[in-house]
Design an enzyme around this catalytic site. Structure first.
Site, PDB file in Angstrom:
ATOM      1  N   THR A 187      -0.459  -4.359 -10.343  1.00  0.00           N
ATOM      2  CA  THR A 187       0.228  -4.070 -11.616  1.00  0.00           C
ATOM      3  C   THR A 187       0.570  -5.334 -12.389  1.00  0.00           C
ATOM      4  O   THR A 187       0.533  -5.356 -13.621  1.00  0.00           O
ATOM      5  CB  THR A 187       1.539  -3.287 -11.329  1.00  0.00           C
ATOM      6  OG1 THR A 187       1.184  -2.069 -10.701  1.00  0.00           O
ATOM      7  CG2 THR A 187       2.310  -2.990 -12.590  1.00  0.00           C
ATOM      8  N   ASP A 244      -7.063  -3.006  -7.757  1.00  0.00           N
ATOM      9  CA  ASP A 244      -5.824  -2.268  -7.524  1.00  0.00           C
ATOM     10  C   ASP A 244      -5.692  -2.303  -6.001  1.00  0.00           C
ATOM     11  O   ASP A 244      -6.682  -2.121  -5.287  1.00  0.00           O
ATOM     12  CB  ASP A 244      -5.972  -0.823  -8.014  1.00  0.00           C
ATOM     13  CG  ASP A 244      -4.681  -0.023  -7.846  1.00  0.00           C
ATOM     14  OD1 ASP A 244      -4.161   0.465  -8.860  1.00  0.00           O
ATOM     15  OD2 ASP A 244      -4.210   0.139  -6.696  1.00  0.00           O
ATOM     16  N   SER A 300      -4.885  -0.408  -3.796  1.00  0.00           N
ATOM     17  CA  SER A 300      -5.338   0.753  -3.007  1.00  0.00           C
ATOM     18  C   SER A 300      -6.775   0.533  -2.530  1.00  0.00           C
ATOM     19  O   SER A 300      -7.239   1.213  -1.618  1.00  0.00           O
ATOM     20  CB  SER A 300      -5.264   2.025  -3.833  1.00  0.00           C
ATOM     21  OG  SER A 300      -3.932   2.236  -4.215  1.00  0.00           O
ATOM     22  N   ASP A 309       1.330  -1.723  -3.633  1.00  0.00           N
ATOM     23  CA  ASP A 309       1.089  -0.522  -2.810  1.00  0.00           C
ATOM     24  C   ASP A 309       0.690  -0.852  -1.371  1.00  0.00           C
ATOM     25  O   ASP A 309       1.165  -0.230  -0.438  1.00  0.00           O
ATOM     26  CB  ASP A 309       0.005   0.366  -3.441  1.00  0.00           C
ATOM     27  CG  ASP A 309       0.491   1.052  -4.712  1.00  0.00           C
ATOM     28  OD1 ASP A 309       1.701   0.998  -4.987  1.00  0.00           O
ATOM     29  OD2 ASP A 309      -0.346   1.652  -5.416  1.00  0.00           O
ATOM     30  N   GLN A 326       8.835   7.534  13.558  1.00  0.00           N
ATOM     31  CA  GLN A 326       8.847   7.912  12.135  1.00  0.00           C
ATOM     32  C   GLN A 326      10.109   7.375  11.444  1.00  0.00           C
ATOM     33  O   GLN A 326      10.159   7.327  10.218  1.00  0.00           O
ATOM     34  CB  GLN A 326       8.801   9.439  12.007  1.00  0.00           C
ATOM     35  CG  GLN A 326       7.467  10.010  12.430  1.00  0.00           C
ATOM     36  CD  GLN A 326       7.429  11.540  12.417  1.00  0.00           C
ATOM     37  OE1 GLN A 326       8.239  12.184  11.768  1.00  0.00           O
ATOM     38  NE2 GLN A 326       6.487  12.096  13.132  1.00  0.00           N
ATOM     39  N   CYS A 327      11.122   6.997  12.235  1.00  0.00           N
ATOM     40  CA  CYS A 327      12.326   6.383  11.643  1.00  0.00           C
ATOM     41  C   CYS A 327      11.964   4.965  11.208  1.00  0.00           C
ATOM     42  O   CYS A 327      11.279   4.252  11.937  1.00  0.00           O
ATOM     43  CB  CYS A 327      13.454   6.269  12.663  1.00  0.00           C
ATOM     44  SG  CYS A 327      14.002   7.833  13.311  1.00  0.00           S
TER      45      CYS A 327
HETATM   46  N1  ASP Z   1      -1.238   0.421  -7.884  1.00  0.00           N
HETATM   47  C1  ASP Z   1      -0.710  -0.925  -7.963  1.00  0.00           C
HETATM   48  C2  ASP Z   1      -1.356  -1.734  -6.848  1.00  0.00           C
HETATM   49  O1  ASP Z   1      -0.929  -1.650  -5.735  1.00  0.00           O
HETATM   50  C3  ASP Z   1       0.765  -0.918  -7.851  1.00  0.00           C
HETATM   51  C4  ASP Z   1       1.426  -2.282  -7.881  1.00  0.00           C
HETATM   52  O2  ASP Z   1       0.822  -3.301  -8.084  1.00  0.00           O
HETATM   53  O3  ASP Z   1       2.647  -2.325  -7.769  1.00  0.00           O
HETATM   54  O4  ASP Z   1      -2.305  -2.428  -7.096  1.00  0.00           O
END
Ligand code: ASP
Length: 338
Positions: free
Chosen positions: A12, A56, A58, A89, A274-275
């Site tokens: 981002t 990005d 992801s 992310d 999971q905690c």
């Molecule tokens: N979707 C973006 C990423 O992880 C979110 C971020 O940068 O905060 O690349």
């Protein structure tokens, strides 16, 4: 003059709105520089290496982690520190993976990014970037103050392999539930030296082999035999078992038999909770005693991200079950408290 390499992977921080799709898309580093004229006022010698294409986060994967590790190894002697601009992310996964890949780090590798693009008026990107650079440049007695892979976000510095992204909207996007923060930025930059790794005695070494052949089994009350067998009978080499509380699972016979079968076929199973806070304690309750007896390994207080990265690293080395068991029972890079 302190020399810092900025590695821009995307996220981002450098994104802009695509007028066609109205979605945020990654943009080149020029976008960042234009919006932070303060960079020129910092008394550092900065060089930028941009990923091509910009990602990005992801779309981050072991190939990109290898690329990051290679850039750092190739330029290790040329710089005092490294700042990686990265989407938030999957930042905790990248930080965890790099912590295992970069052994005996004597220089800071600080990952940062932002929740709002750098071109937005209320952006958190400028502070994150400028302070991350300051942290990467901080030295004490001619040695780096923070010789480890860490994440700087919203005034706090975290150990990379202890951090998680816990909020997708707050500027305070990261937490480190089981380890204290390494530094805090206020009027002064305060470093908490007792929690920061010491300078290594051995030479810097980079590990490139990662094996992502890992399955994840997250339990919930009522989980079916089909769902469990789909993972235990698959071709993965290791399974991360996300359990209840301090490492507990159902004691149903079909469940323990399914796990036992997987272990008998040579799979590694690691139990993490999971905690987000606290540690797995196998055998504390009857509902985890059987797991311990059959050879399920404790992930103690490791994050999910660090567990995945550690398993990729150990499987990538082609270790035997005994070697993996021994490495899982101790902390290799400060990723768990044992
Ligand atoms: N979707 C973006 C990423 O992880 C979110 C971020 O940068 O905060 O690349």
């Amino acid at each position: 003059m302190t020399k810092i390499l900025i590695i821009y992977t995307g996220g981002t921080i450098g994104m802009v709105n695509d007028p066609l799709t109205k979605s945020l898309i990654p943009f080149d580093f020029g976008q960042i520089q234009q919006n932070v004229p303060e960079l020129a006022r910092l008394n550092y010698d900065l060089e930028v290496h941009s990923f091509d294409p910009i990602l990005d986060s992801s779309n981050m994967d072991p190939t990109a982690w290898v690329e990051l590790a290679r850039i750092i190894e190739n330029r290790y002697e040329d710089f005092d520190g490294f700042v990686i601009l990265h989407g938030s992310d999957t930042m905790a996964f990248t930080a965890s993976a790099l912590s295992f890949m970069l052994e005996n780090l004597s220089k800071p590798v600080v990952l940062t990014g932002s929740q709002l693009p750098i071109g937005e008026i209320r952006t958190d990107a400028k502070e994150n970037l400028i302070t991350a650079l300051e942290i990467a440049a901080t030295r004490k007695h001619h040695a780096a103050m923070v010789p480890e892979v860490c994440i700087y976000f919203d005034y706090r510095l975290f150990r990379g392999n202890r951090s998680i992204k816990y909020n997708s909207e707050k500027f305070e996007a990261f937490q480190s539930p089981n380890y204290p923060i390494l530094a805090e930025a206020g009027v002064y930059l305060s470093f908490f030296k007792n929690y920061i790794q010491h300078q290594p005695k051995e030479p810097f070494k980079v590990h490139y082999q990662l094996d992502p052949n890992i399955g994840v089994l997250k339990l919930y009350p009522g989980i079916s035999k089909n769902a469990v067998d789909a993972i235990t009978e698959s071709a993965v080499a290791a399974i991360v078992l996300e359990t209840f509380g301090s490492g507990n699972t159902t004691t149903a016979e079909w469940f323990t038999e399914s796990l036992q079968g997987a272990i008998n076929r040579g799979k590694i199973i690691v139990d993490i909770s999971q905690c987000q806070g606290g540690s797995v304690q196998l055998g504390k309750y009857e509902t985890s005693k059987r797991l311990e007896e059959m050879g399920v390994l404790s992930g103690y207080d490791m994050t999910f991200e660090a567990t995945i990265a550690k398993l990729m690293f150990l499987l990538g080395k082609g270790m035997s079950r005994e070697e993996i068991v021994s490495c899982m029972e101790r902390s290799l890079r400060g990723e768990m408290s044992v």
